[in-house]
Scaffold this active site. Structure first.
Site, PDB file in Angstrom:
ATOM      1  N   ARG A  31       8.411  16.206 -50.386  1.00 24.13           N
ATOM      2  CA  ARG A  31       8.279  17.484 -51.087  1.00 24.13           C
ATOM      3  C   ARG A  31       9.400  17.773 -52.070  1.00 24.13           C
ATOM      4  O   ARG A  31       9.450  18.855 -52.624  1.00 24.13           O
ATOM      5  CB  ARG A  31       8.126  18.606 -50.054  1.00 24.13           C
ATOM      6  CG  ARG A  31       6.838  18.421 -49.249  1.00 24.13           C
ATOM      7  CD  ARG A  31       6.540  19.572 -48.316  1.00 24.13           C
ATOM      8  NE  ARG A  31       5.229  19.366 -47.719  1.00 24.13           N
ATOM      9  CZ  ARG A  31       5.010  18.805 -46.528  1.00 24.13           C
ATOM     10  NH1 ARG A  31       6.030  18.393 -45.790  1.00 24.13           N
ATOM     11  NH2 ARG A  31       3.793  18.637 -46.067  1.00 24.13           N
TER      12      ARG A  31
ATOM     13  N   THR B  82       9.382  14.644 -44.161  1.00 17.38           N
ATOM     14  CA  THR B  82       8.487  14.979 -45.269  1.00 17.38           C
ATOM     15  C   THR B  82       9.044  16.097 -46.141  1.00 17.38           C
ATOM     16  O   THR B  82       8.441  16.468 -47.141  1.00 17.38           O
ATOM     17  CB  THR B  82       7.111  15.427 -44.742  1.00 17.38           C
ATOM     18  OG1 THR B  82       7.278  16.581 -43.905  1.00 17.38           O
ATOM     19  CG2 THR B  82       6.435  14.324 -43.946  1.00 17.38           C
TER      20      THR B  82
ATOM     21  N   THR C 106       9.512  20.584 -34.508  1.00 16.92           N
ATOM     22  CA  THR C 106      10.150  19.926 -35.647  1.00 16.92           C
ATOM     23  C   THR C 106      10.374  20.912 -36.791  1.00 16.92           C
ATOM     24  O   THR C 106       9.890  22.040 -36.790  1.00 16.92           O
ATOM     25  CB  THR C 106       9.325  18.724 -36.119  1.00 16.92           C
ATOM     26  OG1 THR C 106       7.953  19.103 -36.239  1.00 16.92           O
ATOM     27  CG2 THR C 106       9.453  17.577 -35.126  1.00 16.92           C
TER      28      THR C 106
ATOM     29  N   ASN D 165       5.023  23.485 -33.973  1.00 18.88           N
ATOM     30  CA  ASN D 165       4.341  23.709 -32.695  1.00 18.88           C
ATOM     31  C   ASN D 165       4.995  22.950 -31.542  1.00 18.88           C
ATOM     32  O   ASN D 165       5.770  22.013 -31.739  1.00 18.88           O
ATOM     33  CB  ASN D 165       2.885  23.259 -32.806  1.00 18.88           C
ATOM     34  CG  ASN D 165       2.775  21.807 -33.240  1.00 18.88           C
ATOM     35  OD1 ASN D 165       2.935  21.494 -34.419  1.00 18.88           O
ATOM     36  ND2 ASN D 165       2.518  20.903 -32.308  1.00 18.88           N
TER      37      ASN D 165
ATOM     38  N   ASP E  68      -1.609  24.852 -32.379  1.00 17.73           N
ATOM     39  CA  ASP E  68      -0.968  24.167 -33.501  1.00 17.73           C
ATOM     40  C   ASP E  68      -0.565  25.152 -34.593  1.00 17.73           C
ATOM     41  O   ASP E  68      -0.625  24.849 -35.780  1.00 17.73           O
ATOM     42  CB  ASP E  68      -1.881  23.077 -34.076  1.00 17.73           C
ATOM     43  CG  ASP E  68      -1.105  22.060 -34.908  1.00 17.73           C
ATOM     44  OD1 ASP E  68       0.098  21.909 -34.675  1.00 17.73           O
ATOM     45  OD2 ASP E  68      -1.705  21.434 -35.791  1.00 17.73           O
TER      46      ASP E  68
ATOM     47  N   TRP F 250       1.952  25.301 -45.071  1.00 17.36           N
ATOM     48  CA  TRP F 250       3.293  25.087 -45.613  1.00 17.36           C
ATOM     49  C   TRP F 250       3.423  25.406 -47.097  1.00 17.36           C
ATOM     50  O   TRP F 250       4.526  25.624 -47.592  1.00 17.36           O
ATOM     51  CB  TRP F 250       3.725  23.639 -45.374  1.00 17.36           C
ATOM     52  CG  TRP F 250       2.839  22.615 -46.034  1.00 17.36           C
ATOM     53  CD1 TRP F 250       1.799  21.961 -45.461  1.00 17.36           C
ATOM     54  CD2 TRP F 250       2.899  22.159 -47.386  1.00 17.36           C
ATOM     55  NE1 TRP F 250       1.213  21.114 -46.370  1.00 17.36           N
ATOM     56  CE2 TRP F 250       1.870  21.215 -47.556  1.00 17.36           C
ATOM     57  CE3 TRP F 250       3.738  22.449 -48.470  1.00 17.36           C
ATOM     58  CZ2 TRP F 250       1.645  20.561 -48.770  1.00 17.36           C
ATOM     59  CZ3 TRP F 250       3.520  21.802 -49.684  1.00 17.36           C
ATOM     60  CH2 TRP F 250       2.487  20.870 -49.824  1.00 17.36           C
TER      61      TRP F 250
END
Length: 546
Positions: A142, A186, A250, A270, A313, A400
């Site tokens: 990203r 990521t 995370t 989650n 989630d 996100w």
């Protein structure tokens, strides 16, 4: 560490022409000038000509002070240039621009571009990694962080790289998590003072989440905060035996920072395993939380958990946006978030005190509401072996991709998804080299998913206006707002659009013909404003006619 005042870039557009076709590969230098990002650059709020980090500035507002593009002339926007990295079909990066040089990523590659033309200045190339799981295995990236004359990037296998901003040469490479233990990365890093803050992916792969701060000069780790408590620590009762080693939580999106409070705000994903919580009784701290950390030491100041004992989630990794607004007649430092669970939260960011939460989507049945302490009032709907119809669905009421906030309108802008899923539960044990899902979800055949661009009033949490979109709910594009009252976003029909930030009236659109999985940004070179966004496999920059 005291930072020196930034130097200006000293290159001539006429002089670099012969060099633009040359690329710096793994340390081969083709320096075109000096990039020197100072503390003052990073502290500038709101951003203007420079877009210095993933969200623009430390507040996460994605609000720009640039004024050249207005409601009166936005209809004249045209594509100024297109850049195709060539090694990804689904870019998720937000470009960073410093004094006319743009830095973008695609998988493990980093590119420096002339932000006026899109032509390449250098290219750092690194092979994609094997043996990864889940999002890291898709080699998502990203973007970068910048500080002084360095560019920082996280690789898919959780290495933190420091590159020379002038040439793309590799200065150092630090492995901060072990891919053999299912870790990946990521996110874009975030520079705070002289530290580079990083997180990991792998929440659905059975890892133990953490946030870490690294010395920006040397790459030496200064601190690490584990998001899953070890035995004997506060919150460890949720993690019997060695389950804490695989608990998730995370930190795969960049946080925000309040320099006056000296507080870093970072969100967590989650709990693992998904969908079945028998092996992790209780609230499962610090999953689905926003954490307030001392950036100098990594010590926890306070936390707030949005979805205790998450079975759906519902990551909390959406941007924690910092807003200063009136509450009961006096100015207050707020943290606001449109959470994946469907509620819009307002907290006092000085101490984490819960102020209110209101639903921002209509399809919401996992909870009946939120009580006075901020805990959800559960409806009793949980995943089962036969499947349970639960809203929001697996992709959440949002995700996100970036929201934005305009202080002139007092509105928070978010791309929302009205959708539900059948959630299934089937317990399984953690297995090496496998994801840690306790089964999953399905979209019912008669379910109609729809994307909505929403403007939410921070003052009362109510939706001020909504902009329904045509499509199948597949867009993952974010938003950008400006001081001239514009709101840019990638829509569900493959168009890049601008609407009036006050009322949502359409002002301009450009058919990109690709699915968005990134959020737009804006910058200026020599007084000319550009708006850029990644769509599909391309970076496209727009400008007004000369």
């Amino acid at each position: 560490m005291r930072l020196r005042r930034a130097a200006f870039i000293l290159f001539s557009l006429a002089g670099i022409g012969p060099l633009l076709h040359l690329w710096a590969q793994q340390g081969q230098s083709n320096a075109t000038g000096v990039v020197n990002v100072s503390a003052e650059d990073l502290l500038a709020m709101p951003v203007g000509a420079n877009w210095t980090s993933y969200n623009g500035d430390y507040t996460g507002r994605r609000y720009s002070s640039l004024r050249e593009i207005t409601a009166a002339n936005v209809s004249k926007l045209h594509a100024a240039w297109v850049f195709h990295p060539g090694n990804s079909q689904s870019l998720e990066a937000t470009p960073v621009v410093i004094r006319g040089i743009m830095f973008v990523t695609s998988a493990n590659d980093v590119f420096a571009l002339d932000a006026r033309t899109g032509r390449g200045l250098w290219h750092y190339q690194r092979a994609i990694s094997s043996g990864l799981l889940d999002d890291a295995a898709a080699h998502k990236n990203r973007g970068v962080a910048v500080w002084r004359d360095s560019v920082y990037v996280e690789t898919d296998d959780a290495h933190l790289l420091c590159l020379d901003a002038r040439s793309g040469g590799l200065r150092w490479d630090v492995e901060y998590a072990d891919k053999a233990k299912h870790y990946g990365a990521t996110s874009a890093p975030l520079v705070v003072k002289d530290l580079v803050i990083v997180g990991t992916s792998g929440g659905d792969s059975g890892v133990r989440g953490f946030i870490a701060g690294y010395d920006a000069m040397t790459g030496k780790m200064k601190w690490r905060f584990w998001t899953i408590p070890a035995p004997g620590e506060f919150g460890s009762s949720s993690w019997p035996g060695d389950s804490y080693l695989h608990g998730g939580g995370t930190t795969w999106m960049p946080g925000t920072f309040d320099p006056e409070l000296n507080t870093l705000y970072w969100t967590t994903s989650n709990a693992a395993p998904d969908f079945v919580g028998d092996s992790r009784p209780g609230d499962d701290l610090y999953t689905a939380c926003v954490l307030a950390l001392d950036p100098d030491t990594g010590k926890l100041k306070w936390y707030f958990q949005f979805t205790p004992h998450d079975l759906y989630d519902y990551d909390a990794t959406e941007t924690p946006v910092l807003v200063d607004a009136k509450e009961n007649g006096s100015m207050r430092r707020l943290l606001v978030q449109a959470n994946r669970n469907g509620f819009f939260y307002v907290l006092d960011r000085t101490d984490g005190k819960f102020l209110r939460a209101t639903p921002f989507v209509e399809k919401l049945n996992w909870a009946k509401g939120v009580d006075g302490s901020g805990r959800p009032i559960l409806s009793g709907r949980i995943p089962t072996g036969d499947g349970t119809y639960i809203c929001p669905g697996i992709d959440g009421a949002t995700n996100w991709f970036s929201p934005s906030y305009n202080p002139d309108t007092g509105l928070f802008y978010v791309l929302a998804l009205e959708s539900c899923n059948q959630f299934f539960a089937k317990p399984k044990k953690f297995v090496r080299r496998e994801t840690y899902y306790d089964t999953g979800t399905k979209l019912p055949r008669d379910e109609h998913s729809q994307k909505m661009l929403l403007a939410v009033s921070v003052a009362d949490g109510k939706v001020s206006w909504r902009y329904p979109q045509i499509g199948k709910g597949n867009s993952w594009g974010g938003t950008l707002t400006t001081a001239t009252g514009l709101l840019f976003f990638g829509d569900d029909a493959g168009s890049f659009e601008a609407v009036d930030a006050a009322n949502g009236h359409l002002l301009w659109h450009f058919n990109m013909g690709q699915t968005f999985r990134a959020s737009p940004m804006t910058y200026a070179v020599d007084g000319e404003q550009y708006v850029a966004v990644a769509a599909g496999s391309d970076i496209v920059s727009f400008a007004l006619p000369h």
